[in-house]
Write an enzyme that holds these catalytic residues in place. Structure first.
Site, PDB file in Angstrom:
ATOM      1  N   THR A  23    -131.832 -61.967 -58.412  1.00 37.65           N
ATOM      2  CA  THR A  23    -131.607 -60.685 -59.076  1.00 37.65           C
ATOM      3  C   THR A  23    -130.268 -60.653 -59.790  1.00 37.65           C
ATOM      4  O   THR A  23    -130.175 -60.269 -60.951  1.00 37.65           O
ATOM      5  CB  THR A  23    -131.657 -59.540 -58.036  1.00 37.65           C
ATOM      6  OG1 THR A  23    -132.927 -59.570 -57.390  1.00 37.65           O
ATOM      7  CG2 THR A  23    -131.451 -58.188 -58.690  1.00 37.65           C
ATOM      8  N   CYS A  24    -129.213 -61.048 -59.105  1.00 35.05           N
ATOM      9  CA  CYS A  24    -127.859 -60.877 -59.645  1.00 35.05           C
ATOM     10  C   CYS A  24    -127.714 -61.567 -61.001  1.00 35.05           C
ATOM     11  O   CYS A  24    -127.262 -60.970 -61.967  1.00 35.05           O
ATOM     12  CB  CYS A  24    -126.835 -61.409 -58.653  1.00 35.05           C
ATOM     13  SG  CYS A  24    -125.154 -61.217 -59.239  1.00 35.05           S
ATOM     14  N   CYS A  54    -126.418 -57.918 -61.580  1.00 32.09           N
ATOM     15  CA  CYS A  54    -124.971 -57.915 -61.860  1.00 32.09           C
ATOM     16  C   CYS A  54    -124.566 -58.531 -63.193  1.00 32.09           C
ATOM     17  O   CYS A  54    -123.788 -57.938 -63.936  1.00 32.09           O
ATOM     18  CB  CYS A  54    -124.194 -58.690 -60.792  1.00 32.09           C
ATOM     19  SG  CYS A  54    -124.991 -58.919 -59.222  1.00 32.09           S
ATOM     20  N   LYS A  84    -126.133 -56.930 -66.437  1.00 25.75           N
ATOM     21  CA  LYS A  84    -125.621 -55.548 -66.440  1.00 25.75           C
ATOM     22  C   LYS A  84    -124.172 -55.508 -66.912  1.00 25.75           C
ATOM     23  O   LYS A  84    -123.795 -54.707 -67.762  1.00 25.75           O
ATOM     24  CB  LYS A  84    -125.772 -54.976 -65.012  1.00 25.75           C
ATOM     25  CG  LYS A  84    -125.257 -53.583 -64.760  1.00 25.75           C
ATOM     26  CD  LYS A  84    -123.794 -53.446 -64.470  1.00 25.75           C
ATOM     27  CE  LYS A  84    -123.207 -54.337 -63.420  1.00 25.75           C
ATOM     28  NZ  LYS A  84    -123.549 -53.980 -62.059  1.00 25.75           N
ATOM     29  N   TYR A 134    -125.783 -46.659 -57.598  1.00 26.89           N
ATOM     30  CA  TYR A 134    -125.082 -47.636 -58.449  1.00 26.89           C
ATOM     31  C   TYR A 134    -125.810 -47.821 -59.786  1.00 26.89           C
ATOM     32  O   TYR A 134    -125.213 -47.775 -60.849  1.00 26.89           O
ATOM     33  CB  TYR A 134    -125.070 -49.010 -57.766  1.00 26.89           C
ATOM     34  CG  TYR A 134    -124.072 -49.247 -56.682  1.00 26.89           C
ATOM     35  CD1 TYR A 134    -124.253 -48.730 -55.409  1.00 26.89           C
ATOM     36  CD2 TYR A 134    -122.965 -50.053 -56.908  1.00 26.89           C
ATOM     37  CE1 TYR A 134    -123.353 -49.013 -54.393  1.00 26.89           C
ATOM     38  CE2 TYR A 134    -122.062 -50.349 -55.906  1.00 26.89           C
ATOM     39  CZ  TYR A 134    -122.264 -49.824 -54.641  1.00 26.89           C
ATOM     40  OH  TYR A 134    -121.372 -50.112 -53.643  1.00 26.89           O
ATOM     41  N   GLU A 185    -124.514 -46.688 -63.480  1.00 28.82           N
ATOM     42  CA  GLU A 185    -124.091 -47.763 -64.389  1.00 28.82           C
ATOM     43  C   GLU A 185    -124.890 -47.723 -65.692  1.00 28.82           C
ATOM     44  O   GLU A 185    -124.324 -47.818 -66.784  1.00 28.82           O
ATOM     45  CB  GLU A 185    -124.235 -49.127 -63.709  1.00 28.82           C
ATOM     46  CG  GLU A 185    -123.185 -49.335 -62.622  1.00 28.82           C
ATOM     47  CD  GLU A 185    -123.275 -50.681 -61.920  1.00 28.82           C
ATOM     48  OE1 GLU A 185    -124.324 -51.353 -62.023  1.00 28.82           O
ATOM     49  OE2 GLU A 185    -122.285 -51.067 -61.262  1.00 28.82           O
ATOM     50  N   THR A 233    -124.100 -58.942 -53.795  1.00 30.13           N
ATOM     51  CA  THR A 233    -124.130 -60.394 -53.933  1.00 30.13           C
ATOM     52  C   THR A 233    -123.088 -61.108 -53.067  1.00 30.13           C
ATOM     53  O   THR A 233    -123.434 -62.056 -52.349  1.00 30.13           O
ATOM     54  CB  THR A 233    -123.961 -60.769 -55.423  1.00 30.13           C
ATOM     55  OG1 THR A 233    -125.122 -60.317 -56.100  1.00 30.13           O
ATOM     56  CG2 THR A 233    -123.782 -62.257 -55.627  1.00 30.13           C
ATOM     57  N   HIS A 247     -94.714 -53.403 -64.164  1.00 30.05           N
ATOM     58  CA  HIS A 247     -94.562 -52.281 -65.073  1.00 30.05           C
ATOM     59  C   HIS A 247     -94.697 -52.710 -66.515  1.00 30.05           C
ATOM     60  O   HIS A 247     -94.185 -53.770 -66.882  1.00 30.05           O
ATOM     61  CB  HIS A 247     -93.169 -51.653 -64.843  1.00 30.05           C
ATOM     62  CG  HIS A 247     -92.981 -50.385 -65.594  1.00 30.05           C
ATOM     63  ND1 HIS A 247     -93.644 -49.215 -65.245  1.00 30.05           N
ATOM     64  CD2 HIS A 247     -92.215 -50.094 -66.669  1.00 30.05           C
ATOM     65  CE1 HIS A 247     -93.277 -48.257 -66.086  1.00 30.05           C
ATOM     66  NE2 HIS A 247     -92.420 -48.758 -66.954  1.00 30.05           N
ATOM     67  N   GLU A 291     -99.712 -50.283 -60.714  1.00 27.33           N
ATOM     68  CA  GLU A 291     -98.455 -50.073 -59.979  1.00 27.33           C
ATOM     69  C   GLU A 291     -98.455 -48.745 -59.223  1.00 27.33           C
ATOM     70  O   GLU A 291     -97.692 -48.563 -58.282  1.00 27.33           O
ATOM     71  CB  GLU A 291     -97.237 -50.179 -60.902  1.00 27.33           C
ATOM     72  CG  GLU A 291     -97.095 -49.055 -61.904  1.00 27.33           C
ATOM     73  CD  GLU A 291     -95.873 -49.225 -62.832  1.00 27.33           C
ATOM     74  OE1 GLU A 291     -94.794 -49.566 -62.328  1.00 27.33           O
ATOM     75  OE2 GLU A 291     -96.032 -49.011 -64.048  1.00 27.33           O
TER      76      GLU A 291
END
Ligand code: NDP
Length: 459
Positions: free
Chosen positions: A42-43, A48, A51, A177, A181, A310, A435, A440
């Site tokens: 699937t991933c 994933c 996507k 999810y 997404e 995953t 920075h 930060e």
């Protein structure tokens, strides 16, 4: 001693199965793997990876607009769906090849066909009978289907990666999810996007602040969010698909995407022939070492319906290989697993939410920053960022870190190491920031939020 054809037979070449097969082979085991669809599971193929490529694609529209504030002038940008899908398909084909090569290089025998258990040591794979000392079920899951009239007209996430045409109007059902997404993806690509969710806020289980913050941000970007609603039917109408909502309203869309969870892939595997026990949802039941009730059969990943992620399946695959072939019984530590939703803006999280921390620890300190990221000072983009630390008051241990905003997943991955190591707030404070960055903030937040009820009491 009985001799088997293989030491390990893996069913399913997804993330978990491939990792277990390769690692076991590297420990000297004779391993075979069966995959009927595509290497990487699937991933890699319908999850994933494609996507995330689509998330990247969908962000450019906003990036082009942001560029104007920095002095760039562009012509009218145009997006071509077919180009995206073709390029994505090419990349996925490349990854399929890599997965196959990894297995071959590791000396794993590959069967490109469906496998079915005949008993606790015997498998039918594409009509051939083979035996194995251990069988690992790593068949993953599949999207749950709609259970309303017109379900055959709806899409699931598997389909959405291969649409011929970008829908002008899309309705997404489900606030998990996948729903969130894809709402960001389609909205970013210019589709008129509506998300309907049955509860009062989407992404149940995430920190409340994060859930509401993301809903506001998505609303600002133009996603129509309808909470406390469901849909009751889908039918072919004169102008696309006519959807009826639970409040009786009817509206037309070009596509309806159902994203209401995933169910374990256990049907037709012959698990009953070996007597493997399933739970109520049809998931394979396993113990902490991924053993089923049948000593020779193990299972990992989504088919066990634990955490459908995953990297979790990969860790489980490693653990199984170590347990079986390294004489080193290995479990997976499920505490403090970081996770991200690649929404727009993305959110990422590790450890406990504020609600969970209050429930488990009582006294907690909350540090929170809600601000406009520097990039958007000139871009004119209204997107904000939210960062939050949850700290146990007595021990000062950081229990959770949450973020919504650009690069949230990249940032939380590093914070997750600190939390996994048990860092206290002092250690966060003693860490020098980089920075200027958004990240930060995680080492510069000093002001505690008032305890709930305190500010109201003072008024
Ligand atoms: P989720 O379980 O995340 O969410 C399902 C959503 O559908 C929830 O909002 C749920 O509501 C709702 N729902 C469930 N049943 C119904 C119903 N009958 N009618 C209406 N709504 C319903 O599932 P997804 O499909 O979004 O994703 C599956 C899993 O895949 C995720 O849980 C995650 O583990 C994994 N994944 C991970 C990703 C990542 O790491 N970035 C990306 C995509 C998927 P309620 O909250 O009320 O139950």
């Amino acid at each position: 001693m009985t001799s088997y054809d293989y030491d390990l037979f893996v069913i399913g070449a997804g993330s978990g199965g491939v990792r277990a097969a390769r690692m076991s082979a590297s420990h000297g085991a004779r391993v075979a793997i069966a995959e009927e669809r595509h290497f990487g599971g699937t991933c890699v193929n319908i999850g994933c990876v494609p996507k995330k490529l689509m998330v990247y694609a969908s962000h450019f529209g906003e990036d082009f607009e942001d560029a104007a504030g920095y002095g760039w002038t562009l012509g009218k940008p145009e997006f071509d769906w077919k180009t995206l899908i073709a390029n994505k398909d090419r990349e996925i084909a490349r990854l399929n090849g890599i997965y196959e090569k990894l297995l071959n290089n590791a000396g794993v025998e590959i069967f490109e066909s469906r496998a079915r258990l005949l008993d606790e040591h015997t498998i039918d794979v594409g009509g051939k009978r083979v035996t194995a000392a251990h069988i690992l079920v790593a068949t993953g899951g599949k999207p749950a289907q709609a259970d309303i009239p017109g379900r055959e007209l709806t899409l699931v996430s598997d389909d959405v990666f291969f649409l011929d045409k970008q829908p002008e109007r899309i309705l997404i059902v489900g606030g998990g999810y996948i729903g969130v997404e894809f709402a960001g993806i389609f909205n970013g690509l210019g589709s008129k996007t509506t998300l309907v969710h049955r509860g009062p806020a989407f992404l149940r289980g995430f920190d409340e602040d994060l859930r509401h913050f993301l809903a506001r941000e998505m609303d600002k970007k133009g996603v129509a969010l309808r909470f406390n609603q469901t849909i009751t039917s889908v039918a072919k109408g004169q102008d696309g698909l006519t959807v009826e909502f639970s409040d009786g309203r009817r509206e037309d869309f070009d596509q309806v995407l159902y994203a209401v969870g995933r169910t374990p892939n256990t049907q037709g595997l012959g698990l009953e022939n070996a007597g493997v026990a399933l739970d109520k949802r049809g998931a394979v039941q396993v113990d902490e070492y991924f053993r089923t009730n049948v000593p020779s059969v193990l299972a990992i990943g989504d088919v066990t319906d634990r955490l459908q992620l995953t990297p979790v399946a990969l860790a489980e695959g490693m653990a199984v290989a170590q347990t079986l072939f390294q004489e080193s019984p290995s479990r997976v530590d499920y505490a403090d697993i970081p996770t991200a939703v690649f929404s727009q803006p993305p959110i990422a999280t590790v450890g406990l939410s504020e609600g969970e921390a209050r429930e488990q620890y009582g006294k907690v300190d909350i540090y929170r920053a809600d601000f406009k990221p520097m990039r958007h000072t000139l871009s004119g983009n209204e997107e904000r960022a939210l960062m939050k630390l949850i700290v146990e008051r007595d021990s000062e241990r950081v229990l959770g870190a949450h973020m919504a905003g650009m690069d949230a997943a990249e940032i939380i991955q590093g914070v997750a190491i600190a939390i996994k190591a048990g860092a206290t707030k002092d250690i966060f404070d003693a860490t020098i920031g980089i920075h200027p960055t958004t990240a930060e903030e995680f080492v510069t937040m000093r002001e505690k939020q008032p305890d709930p009820g305190v500010s109201e009491a003072a008024e």
